[in-house]
Design a protein around this motif. Structure first.
Motif, short mmCIF file in Angstrom:
data_model
loop_
_atom_site.label_atom_id
_atom_site.label_comp_id
_atom_site.label_asym_id
_atom_site.label_seq_id
_atom_site.Cartn_x
_atom_site.Cartn_y
_atom_site.Cartn_z
N GLU A 688 -101.92 -92.72 -62.57
CA GLU A 688 -102.38 -91.49 -63.21
C GLU A 688 -103.84 -91.62 -63.67
N LYS A 689 -104.17 -92.80 -64.15
CA LYS A 689 -105.55 -93.02 -64.57
C LYS A 689 -106.48 -92.87 -63.38
N PHE A 690 -106.08 -93.49 -62.28
CA PHE A 690 -106.90 -93.45 -61.06
C PHE A 690 -107.10 -92.00 -60.59
N PHE A 691 -105.99 -91.26 -60.50
CA PHE A 691 -106.11 -89.87 -60.03
C PHE A 691 -107.00 -89.07 -60.97
N THR A 692 -106.78 -89.24 -62.27
CA THR A 692 -107.55 -88.44 -63.23
C THR A 692 -109.04 -88.72 -63.09
N SER A 724 -109.94 -98.99 -62.75
CA SER A 724 -108.68 -98.36 -62.32
C SER A 724 -108.44 -98.63 -60.83
N ILE A 725 -109.53 -98.71 -60.07
CA ILE A 725 -109.35 -99.03 -58.63
C ILE A 725 -108.76 -100.43 -58.50
N ILE A 726 -109.30 -101.35 -59.28
CA ILE A 726 -108.83 -102.73 -59.21
C ILE A 726 -107.37 -102.81 -59.66
N CYS A 727 -107.04 -102.02 -60.67
CA CYS A 727 -105.68 -102.13 -61.23
C CYS A 727 -104.65 -101.36 -60.43
N LEU A 728 -105.10 -100.60 -59.44
CA LEU A 728 -104.13 -99.80 -58.68
C LEU A 728 -102.97 -100.66 -58.20
N ASN A 729 -103.34 -101.85 -57.73
CA ASN A 729 -102.29 -102.69 -57.15
C ASN A 729 -101.34 -103.24 -58.21
N SER A 730 -101.71 -103.09 -59.49
CA SER A 730 -100.80 -103.58 -60.55
C SER A 730 -99.71 -102.57 -60.83
N SER A 731 -99.85 -101.37 -60.26
CA SER A 731 -98.83 -100.36 -60.55
C SER A 731 -97.52 -100.81 -59.91
N ARG A 732 -96.43 -100.24 -60.35
CA ARG A 732 -95.15 -100.61 -59.77
C ARG A 732 -95.12 -100.20 -58.30
N LEU A 733 -94.34 -100.96 -57.53
CA LEU A 733 -94.34 -100.71 -56.08
C LEU A 733 -93.79 -99.32 -55.75
N PHE A 767 -115.09 -101.96 -53.92
CA PHE A 767 -113.89 -101.94 -54.76
C PHE A 767 -112.75 -101.23 -54.04
N ALA A 768 -113.11 -100.07 -53.47
CA ALA A 768 -112.07 -99.28 -52.79
C ALA A 768 -111.47 -100.10 -51.65
N PHE A 769 -112.37 -100.77 -50.89
CA PHE A 769 -111.90 -101.56 -49.75
C PHE A 769 -110.96 -102.68 -50.23
N GLU A 770 -111.37 -103.36 -51.28
CA GLU A 770 -110.56 -104.48 -51.76
C GLU A 770 -109.23 -103.98 -52.31
N SER A 771 -109.26 -102.80 -52.90
CA SER A 771 -108.01 -102.25 -53.41
C SER A 771 -107.07 -101.93 -52.24
N VAL A 772 -107.64 -101.36 -51.18
CA VAL A 772 -106.81 -101.07 -49.99
C VAL A 772 -106.20 -102.38 -49.49
N VAL A 773 -107.03 -103.42 -49.43
CA VAL A 773 -106.53 -104.71 -48.93
C VAL A 773 -105.38 -105.20 -49.81
N VAL A 776 -102.29 -103.18 -49.08
CA VAL A 776 -101.73 -103.57 -47.76
C VAL A 776 -100.99 -104.89 -47.92
N ASN A 777 -101.60 -105.80 -48.65
CA ASN A 777 -101.00 -107.11 -48.85
C ASN A 777 -99.66 -106.99 -49.58
N SER A 778 -99.65 -106.20 -50.68
CA SER A 778 -98.40 -106.16 -51.44
C SER A 778 -97.31 -105.41 -50.68
N LEU A 779 -97.68 -104.42 -49.88
CA LEU A 779 -96.64 -103.72 -49.10
C LEU A 779 -96.04 -104.67 -48.06
N HIS A 780 -96.90 -105.49 -47.45
CA HIS A 780 -96.35 -106.41 -46.44
C HIS A 780 -95.49 -107.49 -47.08
N ASN A 781 -95.87 -107.86 -48.30
CA ASN A 781 -95.14 -108.96 -48.92
C ASN A 781 -93.83 -108.53 -49.57
#
Length: 2047
Positions: A688-692, A724-733, A767-773, A776-781
């Motif tokens: 929500e933070k990211f979207f806002t 918030s971009i960096i923390c995106l991946n900390s959100s629940r799956l 940042f955006a690129f690393e967040s995408v990475v 991608v990493n957490s979805l594969h794992n």
């Protein structure tokens, strides 16, 4: 031409493709260019496809509201079209077309049915009934006597009319060729079974479309709900509950089944009834089915006065049917109810409930609680499973397509008659779960809870796909929607127990409110009947209640308020209400839930209102702009609420004036739970933070922004956004996956667009690129998400494929009132490599890049102009739309080439991939596929948008981008190499990365400069070979890589295949003359390059060159695990060729020739790998293979002509045998598996079929003969490889048969097929230069591996229908025919070429060998017709040479042709007769070789007759008659003796046939059959060749019956025969002198000693000319015999056989074979040591035949040898059965005893058989020599059986009168012999008196005791058993009784003294042994057997006592000296008892 690893480095630069095209295409004539298919500028096409929608209208927010940006983005994401990149020519050649078999589906309709002999035979077998057995007397004459059947009485077959016409051979050949070329199948590989999908890496699964998640769907229809009395309306509500998880797993479904009369009670409360509220059937969805799920139906009624129990009382006691008083009572109750309804109709009270277990619905046998993961573990079975596993979209989403276990249950109708009454104080869900848990354990619930009788009927069924008239949980109609139904079905929303990882694809925005408990216990008395009114408010005014609450049954769809059910007189009630609310799309801080609490008075009081207001509570919907969900405990205010209350939460209301009065002083007294199901509200802080923050950038917002509880100023915005971009991946799956599409879209937008924040440019791309990475990493794992077979996460794959589109072009954000605002977007430059991966959270990182150029306002305006002008505005014609409209009313415009200062997405992405470091870089390359596919899709969209004419491929992309791509490919390649040397898991990862890189380059070929891509490929190959040491891994990787590239739809054009005719790029004309650099124009030089993998070839035909290089390297390698790699390599090429055959663009002949030319170097590679090919030439009996059962096939392998073909494989005799590759020094490599070989050979045939025949002929003409011989060898293998295997009906294919045959044949197979026998040896010796050692029989080559070749096909067939089997047989029949015709074409080419070159001498034999082999296979009539024509041409052309030089081939040819003469198919017979006649005619006229041909024909027929079970003499006779007719009609030959000789020969053949007829009679009686064959063989005593043939026939028959020893003996006899003749020819010391040397093997062999020399001289023409009459033939026969002895378990004999073989091998210095021989000897001796006593030899029976019906068998006696452990009933049953068939069951009788038969007492009309078990009999002196178990079972010719009798005729009597007759039989020959029954020639009988019988018995007993006592290791059970029988108290006729009968008194008759004494001594020894046994037993017993031991000891003592007087009593007469005793004792000792005995008896006679 072998390619070592060095060659694997591609030194050649591929041709500059684009440049080459520009120059060359203009030179090609347009016609050719058209044929080749174009070179499309673009293969990729951008397609927009509308999103599928389940509902008639997509789910959308309510109209007329201005949505905020986030909701708008969500809706847009859910509704916009998919953007898909398609390949334009995908359908043409892509291997998918091959895989989907679409092209094969109707193939069988176009094919002609081929006729095979084997399939016509099946029908004719039926008429071969067993006839009366003939008496053998007739057949005992010699078989060469005159025929008893006149040939001339037959009608000949029609003759070939032009056979005797004079035609030049050239003309004859031309006619043959013309005939062969017509009516051929154009596509060879369409007939070939498709390549195994396991290797098909080039199939990229199309990801599943993103769609709404649906679990397993169950349709529940409520049909009846009634109680015993119907007095008031009742309301049902049902939902699913999971007891184990203690969770409600679906929303409520409300429904009522009230009749209209009762519904009328409530008329005043229901203003309108919407049809959607009348549903009575619900569709429930369950994602995680389990046995713990219950459907709970709760029933409510209108509120009335009284406790639930009181109100339910009438239902329990009254019945509608009862009359009288009861009826009045019911009426009264009804009236009462009606008044309550009118007054309190709004309110409900709980009444009853009923649980229904759904265990049976979820068919749990197929279901586990957890669904297994599909994470591919890399093993092939996993891969295959994954291929089949319809590319599941999400593992956690069991959508219906996945045929989840639920969808297969049967419809269940339930009728329930017991309801549980609701308990007022136990209404909560907690209570319900307790009830359900009890209910699950037992139905004891009924005892504790009051029940009510009633009826509930419902039907539960799997929900069909298209229900028609169904509504979603939002009440939207689902397609197809049939309006005409009166009641809809309702889909009920599921609340899954665990996360479901499926991204949102539809707009859904629902809120569920659950009031749970209210505590008014401390309130004044009036608050008792409590209810809560729930409303959703958009303001504080009462009129602001929104109609967004879903209504219940029979009412409006939406209502403004709803009330909870009331528990009578309860101050702290529990509630179970569910309030479902449709949330408005735009929520503000004024929206809130309002709860109003009332007391309801049930009794009407005058003037008092029904409701008494008690208080209020509320819950704001938003808190800090976030949706409020969860559990709350709210305080209740007593007064009217103050103004602006709704902005605050009730707990935190600021103090008011006047102050608010609270219940219990502001304590929480009201529990409520709120749950949202929304695809708009992420309900996750990070998201929500990211979207806002993103939206604050996109729209004009006023700072500071409030976010949660923090304020963000414009200055901190950039930092916060980065955080918030960096923390995106900390959100629940789960929320991350649910909003995946939107999150990725936003991140890509940020990556591309720098922002101006507070006047500074902020760059978020890294940042955006690393967040995408990271995402991608957490979805594969995640273990919960599925992947496809290439390891791609399915969610990401479908995102890229369908959803991803280029981020919106940089556009102005135009807002009213701010029209000229400056652009926020600026370009930015190349970022430095500073990574954030390591220090992600030190995020004070400022922008890493500076703007390269300051963009002025005018530049921006310029761009807009460009965009507007570059493309027409018509949206329909230009489907391209990158930017999705900013507002709803502006049509999108198409992007055009941007000014050079704009960054493109693909460039930015490539750049970020290159500059990433650390963890980020690692993940980028680990999941490279994702970024590759992103690059491709963005590049495709970019290419689509630019002007193609002005941008040729070379200049479409910037050099900088190309550099980045080169770097990426290089880095990925190193990554692959690095991973491959790590453990397995890593190397599997490497395989996946490798495949994704290949797909990337594959796609680039469609977008970029192809020369550039070729260079990338080259670098990849070189880089890998530099880094990898393991050859098999290297080749495997590169093969998969190339296989993908070669599956490109323009593969042929990419390989410039139209240039194949010449290698000079300057000369595109397809002439054959070469104009390459050396400019030699002679074809001589040309030919060398065409079939070689030259450097030039590899440069020009780049991909094919690489593929061939890999294949050659794979075949050449010999490292571990290479066979898999070889299979991969061959399959890759085969799938390519298949795709050409199925590609309509390649169907023209000229194009096919060009394509075949591209593959010519493959021929060279295949020829080089010849020694590695699997040898399919498995032994075949004669030809005899109908598409027959396993048993037959299994036996066919034993000994026979094909092995015989090769037996002569010895250096002494190289000329005479087949395989001609003598001089080639081959490399040694592992043998290929059968499948791989077969696939490689079909490729070879494909090229030979499609290549230019003139070219092939010229090539052959120039080849050295050594190479030509290789080609012939290859063709020889091809013939056997593509033999028609017959239609295998499923019942014939049994795995057990396979299993059985496997054990028995394992060793024999090994020997004969893998070169341990003579033939294999010879094959090896030809292929292996001396001294080169090679491991024999590599593990890859196990022919019996079930999964290979025919077995595999057979076993897979078991579940096919007859039609499928027929269709398969039709196709495989055509394949066999076509393959063999191609082989025949090749042979014709070789004949032509060799004839021209005059080098025919050594080739002709090879050609003939291949032809003979093909005739031996099961062939179609089509092929046979052509083959015989070719043979006739050969005979006509090279007859003299054939008969002189190719003697052996001629013999084989005779046999094959003769076999076809017996064919049941007329065409085949006609052809075969003509060929045979021609053969005879030419052999007579050319060099007078007719004598030899006659001999060969006689032998061939003899061997044919002996072998083929399906052989038909009737047809053969007709053929003989036809040949006679030819001879009579042949005018040219009438003047010669030829016709007479032919007739003589034919009569001879005819007489052999007569033997056959007799053999047929005995087909069912193996012994009789063998006797007959034996006599036939004996009849040929003077014709060694024929005798040998018959001995071999016998061996073959024995092997089929698994009589391996007898088979071996036949071969030993054959070898002895050969030895005799060899010793007559020459005297060699190392050869056996003759049959004498074989005596140790068998004493029977002497019968082979030859007749005297004057009868027969071995060098007479045609005699002993067979291949066996040579030293190698002798060795071959003996080796086969040894193998069979070994199989039969006679290992000692193996030694004897090799004693004869070894001197011969030593004389030839054949050390390799000696090694082998000694290893086999070692094996044999090991077996003796290990198996010793455990072997079973045979069981013997005496069989006597009595009765005139048996003919000359009458009164004959035989000893039969049966397999070990045959019981008397078995042989009895077999013989009785067989003769019963012959004479009728009643006519045969088995005599049960073994007493002598009195013939006078027998019925003359019956046949009697007497069968007795006999044992081998040896004299005592013999036993000294026969020490071992083997010796006691070998060379047996005396047998004994005993018959007990008494003098009065009874068989048994008292001990004193029991006599015994021992009969000893002597047989004519010793067992084992070449037969399994031998006649008895002598019979002796001995009669034992009773005392002698007793002595024999006691001896036997003593021996048993001794054996049991001395056994090591001791066997206690055995010992006790024997002891029990010896000393046991109750043994009947036991030792004591024997002693008492015979030893009690001294006999009166002195003759019996000796016996008496013998018996006494026997007893003495017996009692001693008993003592030893008792002692031994004492040591063996366990504690619990002590008593038993004492008992034994006691019995033993008793027995000893009783026996002692008898044992100690000696007969004085026996101990009286015979003569005067001298002083020395020795003299007495020297006199034997025997003499004394003799004297005493003589005295007694005198007396």
């Amino acid at each position: 031409m072998r390619l070592r690893k060095s060659l694997l480095k591609t030194q050649h630069y591929p041709v500059d493709f684009e440049g080459f095209l520009m120059t060359q295409l203009s030179n090609l004539d347009s016609e050719l260019a058209q044929e080749l298919g174009d070179f499309p500028e673009d293969d990729l096409d951008i397609v927009f496809t509308p999103k599928e929608c389940r509902t008639l209208q997509p789910s959308m927010p309510e109209d007329g509201v201005e949505l905020d940006l986030h909701v708008r983005d969500c809706v847009q994401t859910y509704t916009r079209e998919w953007l898909i990149v398609n390949r334009k020519n995908q359908g043409n050649s892509d291997t998918c077309s091959l895989k989907n078999k679409g092209s094969r589906k109707d193939l069988h309709k176009t094919l002609q049915k081929q006729t095979f002999e084997s399939e016509t035979l099946d029908s004719s077998d039926a008429n071969l009934q067993p006839r009366q057995p003939l008496s053998l007397t007739e057949t005992s004459r010699t078989t060469l006597a005159t025929s008893d059947f006149d040939l001339r009485s037959l009608q000949p077959d029609p003759r070939l009319e032009n056979l005797l016409r004079h035609v030049s051979t050239e003309e004859f050949e031309r006619q043959n060729e013309e005939a062969r070329r017509t009516n051929r199948h154009a596509e060879l590989l369409a007939l070939y079974p498709a390549v195994d999908e396991e290797d098909a890496v080039e199939i990229r699964p199309v990801p599943g479309r993103p769609k709404e998640h649906l679990g397993s769907r169950i349709l529940v229809k409520l049909q009846t709900l009634k109680f015993e009395i119907e007095i008031e309306p009742l309301f049902a509500c049902m939902a699913l509950y999971d007891v184990k998880e203690r969770k409600k797993i679906s929303e409520n479904f409300h429904c009522d089944l009230n009749p209209d009369s009762l519904r009328g009670f409530l008329r005043s409360y229901t203003p309108s009834i919407d049809s959607s509220s009348q549903a009575r059937s619900a569709v429930f969805s369950v994602t995680y089915p389990s046995s713990d799920i219950y459907l709970v139906i709760k029933i409510e009624k209108v509120l009335q006065q009284g406790e639930i129990g009181d109100c339910a009382e009438p239902y329990a006691v009254l019945k509608e049917s009862e009359a009288g008083k009861m009826k009045e009572k019911i009426e009264k109750l009804k009236a009462q109810a009606e008044s309550f309804c009118q007054r309190l109709g709004k309110y409900r009270m709980p009444f009853a409930w009923i649980p229904i277990s759904l265990t049976n619905v979820f068919n749990l046998s197929t279901l586990e609680r957890e669904i297994p993961e599909t994470e591919g573990k890399g093993s092939t079975s996993d891969k295959r499973a994954m291929l089949q596993q319809g590319r599941r979209f999400s593992e956690r989403s069991l959508s219906l397509e996945d045929s989840s276990p639920v969808s297969n249950f049967k419809t269940v109708s339930l009728t329930l008659s017991t309801f549980f009454k609701q308990e007022g104080d136990r209404l909560s869900d907690e209570d319900l779960f307790k009830f359900l848990a009890d209910f699950k354990r037992s139905s004891s619930l009924q005892r504790r809870i009051k029940t009510l009788p009633g009826t509930l009927k419902l039907e539960i069924s799997p929900a069909p796909e298209n229900l028609g008239y169904c509504l979603t949980p939002e009440l939207l109609p689902v397609k197809p929607f049939l309006e005409n139904r009166n009641r809809p079905h309702k889909e009920i929303l599921e609340f899954p127990i665990r996360e479901v990882y499926v991204p949102h694809t539809i707009y859904r925005n629902l809120l569920y409110v659950y009031p749970q408990r209210l505590n008014f216990a401390n309130r004044p008395a009036s608050a008792r009947n409590l209810t809560i009114k729930v409303q959703f408010m958009c303001g504080e005014d009462p009129s602001c209640a929104m109609p967004v609450i879903f209504g219940k049954s029979s009412g409006p769809e939406f209502v403004q308020e709803t009330y909870t059910a009331i528990t009578y007189h309860n101050k702290s009630p529990d509630f179970y209400e569910e309030v479902k609310i449709k949330l408005p799309a735009k929520l503000t801080e004024r929206h809130h839930l309002l709860f109003t609490f009332y007391h309801i008075s049930c009794q009407p009081k005058q003037g008092a209102s029904v409701e008494t207001l008690l208080g209020y509570s509320w819950l704001p919907i938003l808190l800090n702009d976030r949706l409020q969900t969860g559990h709350y405990c709210l305080p209740v205010a007593l007064d009217k609420l103050p103004f602006h209350y709704s902005i605050h939460s009730p707990e935190k209301v600021p103090s008011q004036t006047p102050p608010i009065k609270w219940v219990e002083g502001h304590k929480g007294v009201f529990n409520v739970a709120v749950q949202a199901v929304s695809s708009v509200h992420a309900q996750d802080n990070h998201l929500e933070k990211f979207f806002t923050l993103c939206h604050s950038l996109e729209s004009q917002v006023s700072f500071p922004i409030r976010l949660m509880d923090q304020k963000i100023t414009e200055a901190t915005l950039e930092h916060e956004l980065k955080l918030s971009i960096i923390c995106l991946n900390s959100s629940r799956l789960e929320p991350l996956v649910l909003f995946l599409h939107l999150v990725l879209d936003k991140l890509f937008q940020l990556a591309l667009q720098p922002m101006i924040i507070a006047g500074q440019t902020a760059n978020f791309s890294q940042f955006a690129f690393e967040s995408v990475v990271a995402i991608v990493n957490s979805l594969h794992n995640s273990k919960d998400l599925s992947k496809d077979q290439h390891g791609r996460n399915c969610l990401l794959a479908s995102y890229i494929y369908y959803v991803f589109r280029l981020p919106d072009p940089q556009r102005e954000v135009v807002k009213p009132g701010n029209v000229g605002a400056r652009s926020r977007y600026y370009t930015f430059g190349r970022t430095s490599a500073m990574s954030v991966g390591s220090k992600l959270l030190h995020s004070r990182v400022i922008s890493c890049s500076n703007p390269d150029i300051a963009v002025t306002q005018s530049a921006t305006d310029e761009e807009v102009k460009n965009i507007m002008s570059s493309k027409p505005m018509d949206h329909s014609s230009s489907r391209m739309s990158f930017c999705v409209e900013g507002t709803n009313d502006v049509p999108s415009v198409c992007a055009s080439p941007r000014p050079p200062n704009k960054k493109h997405f693909h460039e930015e992405l490539a750049l970020q991939m290159v500059v990433s470091t650390g963890i980020v870089r690692e993940s980028v390359f680990k999941y490279a596929w994702f970024f590759f596919e992103l690059l491709i899709k963005s590049m495709a969209q970019y290419v689509h948008s630019i002007e193609k004419q002005d941008n040729p491929r070379r200049s479409r992309f910037s050099d900088r981008f190309k550099d980045d791509i080169t770097t990426i490919v290089s880095v990925v390649t190193s990554e692959i190499a690095a991973l491959l040397v790590k453990p397995q898991k890593e190397s599997e990862q490497a395989e996946k990365i490798n495949i994704s890189l290949a797909f990337f380059l594959y796609d680039l070929l469609s977008l970029m400069d192809r020369g550039f891509v070729f260079n990338l490929i080259k670098h990849y190959c070189n880089q890998l070979s530099n880094k990898l040491n393991s050859l098999s891994t290297l080749i495997s990787m590169r093969l998969e890589f190339l296989r993908i590239l070669c599956s490109h739809e323009h593969y042929l054009n990419l390989n410039l295949f139209f240039m194949t005719s010449t290698y000079a790029p300057v000369s595109p004309s397809p002439s054959l003359s070469s104009q390459n650099s050396s400019s030699c124009s002679s074809f001589q030089d040309q030919k060398i390059t065409v079939f070689d993998l030259s450097a030039e070839y590899r440069q020009q035909h780049f991909l094919t060159g690489l593929l061939f290089t890999e294949l050659a390297a794979a075949l050449d390698a010999d490292s571990e695990g290479i066979s898999k790699v070889q299979r991969k390599a061959v399959n890759a090429i085969l799938s390519l060729l298949s795709s050409h055959d199925l590609d309509p663009r390649c169907s023209k002949k000229e194009v096919k020739i060009k394509i075949a030319a591209l593959y010519l170097p493959l021929v060279g590679i295949i020829l080089d790998s010849l020694p590695q090919l699997y040898d399919f030439t498995n032994p075949r009996s004669g030809k005899g293979r109908t598409g027959n059962t396993e048993e037959e096939e299994e036996c066919a392998g034993a000994i026979n002509q094909n092995v015989a073909l090769a037996i002569a494989g010895n250096q002494l005799n190289l000329k005479s045998f087949g395989i001609t590759l003598v001089s080639l020094p081959y490399r040694q490599s592992a043998t290929l598996s059968p499948d791989t070989t077969r696939n490689l050979l079909i490729c070879f045939l494909w090229i030979m079929k499609n290549a230019d025949q003139n070219l092939i002929q010229k090539w052959i003409a120039d080849l050295p003969s050594m190479q030509l011989n290789r080609i012939l060898d290859l063709l020889f293998i091809c013939v056997s490889c593509f033999e028609y295997k017959g239609k295998q009906s499923s019942d014939k294919v049994s795995t057990q048969a396979l299993q059985k045959s496997q054990d028995v044949k394992a060793r024999l197979e090994e020997a004969l097929l893998r070169g341990e026998g003579a033939r294999g040896e010879m094959m090896k010796r030809c292929r292996i230069p001396a001294g080169n050692d090679r491991s024999v029989g590599l593990s890859e080559n196990l022919r019996w591996r079930k999964e290979q070749t025919q077995w595999r096909q057979a076993n897979e067939r078991q579940d096919k229908t007859k039609a499928e089997l027929d269709q398969e047989a039709l196709i495989s029949g055509n394949l066999a025919t076509e393959a063999n015709l191609i082989i025949l074409d090749m042979q014709e080419n070789i004949i032509q070429a060799s004839f021209a070159a005059e080098c025919r001498d050594n080739l002709l034999g090879g050609v003939l060998k291949v032809l003979v082999n093909s005739l031996g296979c099961d062939q179609s009539t089509t092929y046979l017709t052509h083959c015989f024509a070719t043979l006739r041409a050969l005979i006509a052309k090279f007859g003299d040479f054939l008969f002189e030089e190719e003697v052996e081939q001629c013999a084989d040819l005779c046999q094959r042709v003769l076999h076809h003469c017996s064919s049941s198919i007329n065409i085949t017979r006609t052809q075969a007769c003509a060929t045979l006649y021609l053969l005879m005619r030419y052999s007579f006229s050319s060099t007078n070789n007719f004598a030899r041909v006659k001999m060969q024909m006689t032998m061939s027929l003899a061997s044919l007759v002996g072998k083929s079970p399906e052989f038909n003499e009737e047809f053969l006779r007709r053929s003989l008659r036809t040949i006679l007719a030819y001879a009579e009609e042949d005018a040219d030959m009438q003047a010669t003796p030829f016709p007479i000789q032919v007739e003589e020969l034919l009569c001879n053949l005819n007489s052999i046939l007569s033997d056959t007829v007799k053999m047929r009679e005995f087909q069912e009686d193996p012994e009789m059959l063998m006797d007959l064959m034996y006599r036939i063989a004996k009849g040929y005593q003077t014709s060694p060749d024929l005798r040998l043939t018959w001995l071999q026939n016998m061996a073959e028959k024995h092997t089929k019956r698994k009589c391996y020893t007898e088979a071996a003996m036949c071969l030993v006899h054959a070898a002895a025969l050969v030895a005799e003749y060899l010793s007559m020819l020459e005297d060699r010391s190392y050869l056996p002198v003759g049959s004498v040397n074989f005596q140790n093997i068998s004493s029977n062999v002497l019968e082979e000693s030859a007749v005297s020399d004057d009868v027969l001289s071995p060098d007479e023409d045609g005699i002993c000319s067979g291949r066996y009459f040579s030293e190698s033939g002798l060795v071959g026969l003996l080796e086969q015999a040894a193998e069979l002895f070994s199989t039969g378990g006679l290992y000692e004999t193996v030694n004897e056989v090799y004693k004869i073989v070894i001197p011969i091998l030593e004389a030839h210095r054949d050390f390799r074979k000696l090694t082998l021989t000694h290893s086999k000897l070692q094996k044999a001796f090991d077996s003796i040591i290990n198996k010793g006593q455990k072997r079973m030899f045979g069981t013997y029976f005496r069989v006597g035949f009595y009765g005139s019906r048996f003919g000359d068998l009458d009164e004959q006696e035989f000893v039969y040898k049966e397999p070990a452990i045959t019981k008397l009933p078995e042989i009895s049953h077999r013989l009785e059965g067989f003769y019963g068939q012959c004479f009728g069951e009643d006519a045969v009788e088995v005599i049960k005893d073994s007493a002598p038969v009195d013939k006078r007492k027998l019925d003359p009309n019956k046949a009697y058989i007497q069968i007795t078990f006999v044992e081998p009999y040896f004299d005592e002196y013999e036993m000294k020599d026969r020490v071992t178990y083997f010796e006691k079972n070998f060379n047996l010719c005396r047998f004994m059986y005993s018959t007990p009798f008494t003098m009065d005729g009874r068989p048994r009597g008292e001990l004193s009168e029991q006599y015994k007759r021992n009969t000893i039989l002597t047989t004519m020959h010793a067992f084992p012999y070449i037969k399994t029954r031998i006649s008895v020639i002598k019979k002796e009988e001995f009669i034992l008196t009773p005392i002698e019988v007793a002595i024999e018995d006691m001896r036997k007993k003593t021996q048993e005791l001794t054996a049991a006592t001395s056994q090591e290791p001791p066997d206690a059970k055995m010992l006790q058993m024997v002891l029990q029988g010896s000393v046991g108290a109750t043994v009947n006729q036991g030792p004591l009784e024997v002693a008492q009968v015979f030893l009690a008194e001294i006999p009166a008759d002195p003759k019996l003294y000796r016996h008496h004494n013998k018996l006494r001594l026997c007893f003495k020894e017996f009692i001693m042994r008993c003592g030893e046994a008792v002692e031994k037993n004492k040591r063996l017993i366990t504690a619990d057997q002590r008593e038993y031991q004492l008992e034994l000891r006691k019995n033993y003592g008793k027995l000893k006592e009783n026996l002692r007087p008898m044992i100690e009593r000696k007969i004085p007469q026996l101990y009286r000296p015979v003569m005067k005793v001298h002083s020395t004792r020795e003299s007495f000792r020297s006199h034997s008892f025997r003499k004394y005995d003799a004297q005493t008896s003589s005295q007694s006679t005198k007396e």
